[in-house]
Design a protein around this motif. Structure first.
Motif, PDB file in Angstrom:
ATOM      1  N   ILE A   1      96.222  74.561 -47.806  1.00  0.00           N
ATOM      2  CA  ILE A   1      96.399  75.072 -49.178  1.00  0.00           C
ATOM      3  C   ILE A   1      97.344  75.067 -49.923  1.00  0.00           C
ATOM      4  CG2 ILE A   1      95.829  76.434 -50.783  1.00  0.00           C
ATOM      5  CD1 ILE A   1      93.552  75.207 -49.763  1.00  0.00           C
ATOM      6  N   ASP A   2      98.437  75.161 -49.464  1.00  0.00           N
ATOM      7  CA  ASP A   2      99.881  75.572 -49.605  1.00  0.00           C
ATOM      8  C   ASP A   2     100.467  73.895 -49.987  1.00  0.00           C
ATOM      9  OD1 ASP A   2     102.796  76.629 -50.659  1.00  0.00           O
ATOM     10  OD2 ASP A   2     103.706  75.058 -49.368  1.00  0.00           O
ATOM     11  N   VAL A   3     100.577  72.834 -49.859  1.00  0.00           N
ATOM     12  CA  VAL A   3     100.200  71.445 -49.207  1.00  0.00           C
ATOM     13  C   VAL A   3      99.581  70.649 -50.860  1.00  0.00           C
ATOM     14  CG1 VAL A   3      99.876  68.868 -48.883  1.00  0.00           C
ATOM     15  CG2 VAL A   3     100.973  70.828 -47.230  1.00  0.00           C
TER      16      VAL A   3
ATOM     17  N   LYS B   1      99.980  68.520 -53.901  1.00  0.00           N
ATOM     18  CA  LYS B   1      99.176  67.657 -55.038  1.00  0.00           C
ATOM     19  C   LYS B   1      99.343  68.113 -56.247  1.00  0.00           C
ATOM     20  CE  LYS B   1      97.205  65.144 -51.196  1.00  0.00           C
ATOM     21  NZ  LYS B   1      96.044  65.102 -50.969  1.00  0.00           N
ATOM     22  N   GLU B   2      99.706  69.425 -56.303  1.00  0.00           N
ATOM     23  CA  GLU B   2      99.438  70.599 -58.187  1.00  0.00           C
ATOM     24  C   GLU B   2      98.170  70.663 -58.316  1.00  0.00           C
ATOM     25  OE1 GLU B   2     102.380  68.344 -60.046  1.00  0.00           O
ATOM     26  OE2 GLU B   2     103.809  69.862 -59.871  1.00  0.00           O
ATOM     27  N   VAL B   3      97.555  70.815 -57.431  1.00  0.00           N
ATOM     28  CA  VAL B   3      96.116  71.032 -57.749  1.00  0.00           C
ATOM     29  C   VAL B   3      95.708  71.862 -58.780  1.00  0.00           C
ATOM     30  CG1 VAL B   3      94.958  69.344 -55.978  1.00  0.00           C
ATOM     31  CG2 VAL B   3      95.676  72.335 -56.330  1.00  0.00           C
TER      32      VAL B   3
ATOM     33  N   LEU C   1      88.450  73.085 -54.547  1.00  0.00           N
ATOM     34  CA  LEU C   1      89.586  73.559 -53.392  1.00  0.00           C
ATOM     35  C   LEU C   1      88.682  73.266 -52.294  1.00  0.00           C
ATOM     36  CD1 LEU C   1      92.580  73.797 -53.919  1.00  0.00           C
ATOM     37  CD2 LEU C   1      92.146  76.732 -53.073  1.00  0.00           C
ATOM     38  N   ALA C   2      88.014  74.204 -51.890  1.00  0.00           N
ATOM     39  CA  ALA C   2      87.403  73.963 -50.183  1.00  0.00           C
ATOM     40  C   ALA C   2      87.187  72.191 -50.554  1.00  0.00           C
ATOM     41  CB  ALA C   2      86.229  74.810 -50.285  1.00  0.00           C
ATOM     42  N   ARG C   3      86.509  71.919 -51.058  1.00  0.00           N
ATOM     43  CA  ARG C   3      86.492  70.385 -50.791  1.00  0.00           C
ATOM     44  C   ARG C   3      87.032  69.219 -50.529  1.00  0.00           C
ATOM     45  NH1 ARG C   3      83.580  68.636 -55.363  1.00  0.00           N
ATOM     46  NH2 ARG C   3      83.494  70.365 -56.300  1.00  0.00           N
ATOM     47  N   LYS C   4      88.116  69.587 -51.388  1.00  0.00           N
ATOM     48  CA  LYS C   4      89.932  68.864 -51.471  1.00  0.00           C
ATOM     49  C   LYS C   4      90.255  69.378 -49.492  1.00  0.00           C
ATOM     50  CE  LYS C   4      90.548  69.161 -56.503  1.00  0.00           C
ATOM     51  NZ  LYS C   4      90.556  67.364 -56.273  1.00  0.00           N
ATOM     52  N   ALA C   5      90.300  70.385 -49.125  1.00  0.00           N
ATOM     53  CA  ALA C   5      90.902  70.157 -48.357  1.00  0.00           C
ATOM     54  C   ALA C   5      90.404  70.186 -47.088  1.00  0.00           C
ATOM     55  CB  ALA C   5      91.104  72.165 -48.637  1.00  0.00           C
ATOM     56  N   CYS C   6      89.061  70.449 -47.526  1.00  0.00           N
ATOM     57  CA  CYS C   6      87.549  69.632 -46.432  1.00  0.00           C
ATOM     58  C   CYS C   6      87.963  71.484 -45.522  1.00  0.00           C
ATOM     59  CB  CYS C   6      87.961  69.448 -45.253  1.00  0.00           C
ATOM     60  SG  CYS C   6      88.075  67.285 -46.002  1.00  0.00           S
TER      61      CYS C   6
END
Length: 349
Positions: free
Chosen positions: A246-248, A253-255, A266-271
């Protein structure tokens, strides 16, 4: 005499509100429109029943009343996750409908049952709003606090409805229903409008659905992981791994610059399943994911305040906030200053 038309006034206002939502046709408000239209119809029937006492209205009123807490639950549950109403939620309205149409051959205690229905859903909404591991996944992270307050308010209004039923029972037991119309009028003048506003607040906080192919594939991956992984307490290594990912996403990536960022996105981006993200962030930071993401946004805003001459309105938009009120609230929480005061103090030094 003033109390007699009050349900009709409330019904008219709710109908206008439902009409506004219908003509706006926003992606996130169909359920709110259905709920408010239901509230307007229910209030109209209540007013007609107690003004004219037609048997038809006595038949319809408990049926509509049984649908309100179920529909409210669906509106708020849909904000927590993409939710399909389970079949058992339909059972109370179906039972009340059967009981109403078979009266007087079958006389189950409908009033106590409706009271328990409102109490049950009211408590469920309030409990859901206080679960830190069950944050609304479809709500913008900047709006989560407001959405949770709306959910608690809705739960409180359902409990208030149960109290109104209790007051009516007392009135009929000791005063032959002399104050029933006043109790109902005042109750519905407060109950349904506040409940409707709470539902609208929650629905307007829901971010539009993103339908890009990449997001859909990420969503599938996350959903599969969520089903496959057993629900067990996270180990320290799992927590560290989740927080690192999540920190990355936030720092590299500045989401956080996406104003429509939700826990689900956020969950989908982090899988990573959303509930695991919530649990890990709470365990490490002692704050929820909304506050952590907003802290990244505030750091960006602080940089822009000190290094540019941009107006504060432009700065909060460039930092990922969608509304000025959210920006000022979070900025004050993090820095104990307003954005203007922060800029003035640091420019002088």
């Amino acid at each position: 005499m003033i109390a007699i038309p009050l349900p009709f006034v409330v019904a008219l206002l709710l109908a206008i509100l439902a009409g506004v939502l219908f003509f706006r046709r926003e992606e996130t408000t169909p359920s709110a429109f259905v709920f408010i239209a239901l509230c307007a119809l229910t209030t109209t029937v209540v007013g007609l029943r107690w003004s004219f006492d037609y048997s038809l209205f006595r038949l319809i009123q408990p049926i509509l009343a049984s649908c309100i807490p179920v529909t409210a639950w669906y509106c708020f549950s849909s904000a927590h996750q993409r939710y399909k109403l389970r079949i058992w939620h339909f059972l109370p309205p179906i039972f009340v409908t059967l009981a109403s149409f078979t009266y007087p051959f079958w006389r189950p205690p409908l009033d106590p049952m409706l009271t328990l229905l409102y109490v049950g859903y009211g408590i469920a909404l309030i409990r859901s709003s206080f679960k830190t591991s069950n944050l609304p996944e479809q709500v913008r992270l900047s709006d989560i606090d407001s959405a949770l307050k709306a959910e608690r308010s809705a739960g409180a209004m359902l409990l208030m409805s149960a109290m109104i039923d209790g007051a009516l029972a007392v009135d009929f037991s000791f005063f032959a229903g002399e104050h029933a119309l006043i109790i109902l009028s005042i109750g519905h003048a407060v109950l349904l409008p506040v409940l409707a506003i709470s539902v609208i607040m929650m629905n307007l906080s829901i971010a539009p659905h993103v339908s890009e192919a990449s997001d859909q594939s990420e969503e599938t991956t996350s959903a599969e992981q969520s089903k496959d992984k057993p629900q067990h307490p996270l180990t320290d290594d799992e927590v560290k791994d989740i927080v690192h990912k999540i920190d990355v996403l936030l720092s590299t990536k500045e989401v956080f610059l996406d104003p429509d960022l939700t826990l689900d996105r956020l969950a989908r981006k982090a899988c990573i399943p959303a509930r695991q993200i919530s649990a890990a962030i709470n365990q490490v930071y002692g704050r929820n994911i909304s506050q952590v993401v907003n802290e990244y946004r505030i750091e960006r805003a602080k940089t822009l305040l000190l290094t540019t001459n941009k107006a504060i309105t432009q700065i909060y938009m460039d930092s990922g906030f969608q509304t000025k009120s959210n920006f000022h609230r979070e900025f004050s929480r993090v820095t104990q200053q307003t954005p203007s005061a922060f800029r003035r103090a640091n420019m002088k030094s």
